[in-house]
Design a protein around this motif. Structure first.
Motif, PDB file in Angstrom:
ATOM      1  N   PRO A 117       1.084  -0.846  -0.177  1.00 15.08           N
ATOM      2  CA  PRO A 117       0.050   0.147   0.018  1.00 15.08           C
ATOM      3  C   PRO A 117       0.805   1.450  -0.037  1.00 15.08           C
ATOM      4  CG  PRO A 117      -0.861  -1.232   1.485  1.00 15.08           C
ATOM      5  CD  PRO A 117      -0.327  -2.004   0.904  1.00 15.08           C
ATOM      6  N   TYR A 118       0.541   2.548  -0.506  1.00 20.25           N
ATOM      7  CA  TYR A 118       1.042   3.641  -0.944  1.00 20.25           C
ATOM      8  C   TYR A 118       1.237   4.357   0.657  1.00 20.25           C
ATOM      9  CZ  TYR A 118       2.431   8.200  -2.370  1.00 20.25           C
ATOM     10  OH  TYR A 118       3.447   9.247  -2.335  1.00 20.25           O
ATOM     11  N   SER A 119       2.892   4.337   0.660  1.00 20.62           N
ATOM     12  CA  SER A 119       3.041   4.982   1.863  1.00 20.62           C
ATOM     13  C   SER A 119       3.311   6.446   2.277  1.00 20.62           C
ATOM     14  CB  SER A 119       4.812   4.755   2.664  1.00 20.62           C
ATOM     15  OG  SER A 119       5.013   5.398   3.377  1.00 20.62           O
ATOM     16  N   TYR A 120       2.136   7.167   2.296  1.00 24.82           N
ATOM     17  CA  TYR A 120       2.213   8.810   2.289  1.00 24.82           C
ATOM     18  C   TYR A 120       3.108   9.460   3.126  1.00 24.82           C
ATOM     19  CZ  TYR A 120      -2.621   8.007   0.506  1.00 24.82           C
ATOM     20  OH  TYR A 120      -3.895   7.523  -0.534  1.00 24.82           O
ATOM     21  N   HIS A 121       3.260  10.647   3.152  1.00 24.48           N
ATOM     22  CA  HIS A 121       4.409  11.317   4.077  1.00 24.48           C
ATOM     23  C   HIS A 121       3.616  12.267   4.988  1.00 24.48           C
ATOM     24  CE1 HIS A 121       7.882  10.882   1.240  1.00 24.48           C
ATOM     25  NE2 HIS A 121       6.847  10.050   0.699  1.00 24.48           N
ATOM     26  N   ASP A 122       4.350  12.351   5.748  1.00 27.12           N
ATOM     27  CA  ASP A 122       3.537  13.220   7.085  1.00 27.12           C
ATOM     28  C   ASP A 122       4.049  14.563   6.779  1.00 27.12           C
ATOM     29  OD1 ASP A 122       6.125  14.653   8.985  1.00 27.12           O
ATOM     30  OD2 ASP A 122       6.588  12.616   7.981  1.00 27.12           O
ATOM     31  N   LEU A 123       3.131  15.255   6.782  1.00 30.89           N
ATOM     32  CA  LEU A 123       3.786  17.271   6.336  1.00 30.89           C
ATOM     33  C   LEU A 123       4.184  17.756   6.783  1.00 30.89           C
ATOM     34  CD1 LEU A 123       1.141  19.302   5.377  1.00 30.89           C
ATOM     35  CD2 LEU A 123       0.273  19.853   6.805  1.00 30.89           C
ATOM     36  N   ASP A 124       4.592  17.599   8.026  1.00 31.34           N
ATOM     37  CA  ASP A 124       5.930  18.466   8.368  1.00 31.34           C
ATOM     38  C   ASP A 124       6.744  17.364   7.550  1.00 31.34           C
ATOM     39  OD1 ASP A 124       4.802  19.638  10.324  1.00 31.34           O
ATOM     40  OD2 ASP A 124       5.344  18.906  12.025  1.00 31.34           O
ATOM     41  N   GLY A 125       7.386  16.411   7.585  1.00 31.19           N
ATOM     42  CA  GLY A 125       8.499  15.852   6.198  1.00 31.19           C
ATOM     43  C   GLY A 125       8.432  16.238   5.060  1.00 31.19           C
ATOM     44  N   LEU A 126       6.881  16.128   4.147  1.00 31.26           N
ATOM     45  CA  LEU A 126       6.640  16.609   2.930  1.00 31.26           C
ATOM     46  C   LEU A 126       7.124  18.198   3.078  1.00 31.26           C
ATOM     47  CD1 LEU A 126       4.105  16.107   0.517  1.00 31.26           C
ATOM     48  CD2 LEU A 126       4.992  18.317   0.884  1.00 31.26           C
TER      49      LEU A 126
END
Length: 292
Positions: A117-126
């Motif tokens: 499954p696609y692993s989303y990035h966390d907002l702060d990291g992005l």
């Protein structure tokens, strides 16, 4: 002309943008598709040469690969298939008819793969990654895009034009599915996507990090070409049916509109995103050429 990025503190802020009327919001220039898809049964399945090839070239875990005999020994795929096999992927050489069954009749182009499954990035990291990659990063924010094909097209355009990432809401919006991955044509393997619970809070976080937030509306905004797109930018694209919500509009620093000269009253969400993003890219490219 100076090429020094402009921070939020350097800009003249004229207060809250004038909101488009409710009528304008409902009659958005973003045209809904006839049958928007909101769910996918095969979320872990990707197909098509560009999508699978990009996944093979990345570090994404592939659990199983179905491929036709002809494509299996194609130089573009053969050594990557073998490398994936050593990492534990199961390789099945199948007929085109069998692939059509696996992909429910989709245009598989001779290859499909089951991925983690696609692993989303966390907002702060992005945000941190975007600022590390560019002095003037551009992040796209999708406010309720429900059609996976629209979302995939936005991702493909954003990556092609040098944007640094995408933010999508967790509720009432399409996530990263096989359809999104197919339409994005491999762009997802190098383009981070963050999924957030509260989109308004995410916009406030972007502003606190120095991003200037532009919201795309059909009417009531300033003309797209009248802006000088400098510094860190967050571009918000509204949903297919209703455009930007009023709450999202209140979080924007500026509302922008694409002037239309024909009788067609509306634009598809991905088309509107492409036009806005290209204007940002064009201005920066032109300025760079002028300075050099």
């Amino acid at each position: 002309m100076s090429n020094k990025p402009i921070s939020r503190s350097d800009r003249r802020y004229s207060g809250k943008p004038k909101l488009a009327s409710r009528k304008n919001v409902v009659t958005s220039s973003i045209q809904p598709r006839e049958k928007p898809e909101t769910q996918e049964r095969d979320d872990d399945l990707i197909y098509g040469r560009h999508s699978v090839l990009a996944a093979l070239e990345s570090d994404r875990q592939l659990n199983r690969i179905w491929i036709t005999n002809r494509l299996h020994y194609d130089p573009r795929f053969h050594h990557l298939i073998q490398a994936s096999k050593t990492k534990g992927a199961v390789i099945d050489e199948v007929s085109g008819q069998r692939l059509s069954q696996i992909t429910n009749g989709a245009n598989h182009q001779g290859v499909a793969a089951q991925v983690a499954p696609y692993s989303y990035h966390d907002l702060d990291g992005l945000i941190a990654q975007a600022k590390a990659k560019s002095d003037e990063p551009v992040i796209v924010i999708a406010d309720g895009i429900a059609d996976p094909q629209n979302l995939g097209a936005i991702i493909r355009t954003a990556e092609a034009l040098g944007c640094q990432g995408l933010i999508i809401p967790q509720r009432r919006a399409a996530g990263v599915t096989s359809t999104v991955s197919k339409v994005a044509a491999g762009a997802l393997e190098s383009f981070p996507v963050a999924r957030v619970v509260n989109l308004s809070r995410a916009l406030e976080t972007l502003k606190a990090e120095g991003f200037w937030i532009y919201g795309a509306v059909s009417e009531g905004g300033k003309r797209l070409q009248d802006f000088n797109f400098r510094g860190a930018i967050g571009l918000v694209i509204g949903s297919e049916g209703n455009g930007l919500s009023l709450l999202t509009q209140r979080c924007c620093d500026e509302l922008i509109s694409i002037p239309l000269g024909g009788k067609t009253p509306s634009l598809n969400a991905s088309v509107a995103a492409a036009i806005n993003l290209y204007e940002i890219y064009r201005q920066r490219w032109s300025e760079k050429v002028y300075i050099e």
